[in-house]
Design an enzyme around this catalytic site. Sequence first.
Site, short mmCIF file in Angstrom:
data_model
loop_
_atom_site.label_atom_id
_atom_site.label_comp_id
_atom_site.label_asym_id
_atom_site.label_seq_id
_atom_site.Cartn_x
_atom_site.Cartn_y
_atom_site.Cartn_z
N SER A 140 0.80 -1.23 0.00
CA SER A 140 0.00 0.00 0.00
C SER A 140 0.83 1.28 0.00
CB SER A 140 -0.95 0.04 1.18
OG SER A 140 -1.95 -0.88 1.02
N ASP A 186 -7.02 -0.49 2.46
CA ASP A 186 -5.68 0.10 2.58
C ASP A 186 -5.74 1.49 3.20
OD1 ASP A 186 -5.24 -2.20 1.21
OD2 ASP A 186 -4.51 -1.27 -0.63
C1 GAF Z 1 -5.52 -3.90 -3.05
C2 GAF Z 1 -6.72 -2.99 -2.91
F1 GAF Z 1 -6.32 -1.68 -2.89
C3 GAF Z 1 -7.51 -3.32 -1.64
O1 GAF Z 1 -8.66 -2.52 -1.58
C4 GAF Z 1 -7.86 -4.81 -1.60
O2 GAF Z 1 -8.89 -5.10 -2.48
C5 GAF Z 1 -6.63 -5.66 -1.87
O3 GAF Z 1 -5.95 -5.27 -3.06
C6 GAF Z 1 -6.98 -7.12 -2.00
O4 GAF Z 1 -7.45 -7.60 -0.79
O5 GAF Z 1 -4.59 -3.68 -2.03
#
Ligand code: GAF
Length: 393
Positions: A140, A186
């Site tokens: 993230s 995230d």
């Molecule tokens: C990425 C996305 F940004 C999250 O929102 C989530 O869906 C993730 O993938 C998968 O769990 O990090």
Amino acid sequence: MASSFQDASALVAEARRLYGQMFGEEAPQVAVCAPGRVNLIGEHTDYNQGFVLPMALPLVTVVVGSRTSGQDVTIATATGDADEPHRVNFSLCSDGSTLAPGLPSWANYVKGVIQHYRASPVPGFRAVIASSVPLGGGLSSSASLEVAFYTFLQQLKPDDGDKVSKALACQKAEHTHAGVPCGIMDQFVSVLGRESHALLIDCRSLEATPIPLTDPGLVILITNSNVKHSLTGSEYPARRRQCEEAASILGKDSLRDATMKNLEDAKDRLDDVTYRRARHVIEEIERTVQAAEALKRGAYEEFGKLMVESHDSLRDLYEVSCRELDELVSAAMEVEGVFGSRMTGGGFGGCTVTLLQANAIDRMILHLQERYRGTPTFYVTTPSEGARVLSLS
Ligand code: GAF
């Protein structure tokens, strides 16, 4: 051995140096940071209104800067991709076209946050970014940049929202300016993360239950495959569409409301791929709730087993893993003292997360180094606080 990384105060020092080089003697007025995250379990469930269990990391994005009198924005980054300019200028007083996504791509996250800031219009500013969150590593880096900038803008001109509305505004920035239709996980954990706790987030009600993670006998190891992950391709939106289609065929608002019985009853009306995507989500939501319970009880064996089931499901049903992540997970599971291991985040590269006994960490790292055919990076990590203002003194 595990990688050392710059803590927030070292990043502030680095950002201040660059700020000094760019803007002369003038010192920045504000410093803030926001963390990256690792998700322990609950993958691709957030945009299905399910549960996730992430924790905020000590890897952070720092922003230092100052408000200016005009409406011009200048931002530099100490940590952007080598092939993109590290500096950008734009004006806030135009028809809005300067806030449209463009190049450099890292600036789009900032533009998106400015556009969705709850106390717009924002004033002009100068800022410098420095980050220890690996770019494209599935931890993230983008959410931490969005949340760090939102936190920075709050220091220049306070908004009236609570923390959840802040996370939602940052999620919107990702949708409109990075083109990724992500869920809320995230940004939520980057804003609301708690030291020494993972968060069980209900992505429908947006309520979070903190779960303590303080056992000194337990270690959380992140292994970066160093296969770059990008969610801006078509795979992530395609998964989201398949889930929506499955929910609509089942007559539900989202897969959160569906059971395996509903899915089996409707099997004839779903193609094989849509069926497998839905099955992953329905079972993963259930696994996440069970895993949170197990973690509360200190039942690490049980937690670890659920992690491996989650990985297998992401590999076989949801098809978002890759050879390198599978290799890292299999190798981790060969080590004595391991509880569980799985890919973490969106997939298609990035990192694995492994839970193990503290006394097994050295042999785990050695084993992964030996067995993995790429060049991994290791982070031994602990749950940290969400976005915060930092001292400049
Ligand atoms: C990425 C996305 F940004 C999250 O929102 C989530 O869906 C993730 O993938 C998968 O769990 O990090």
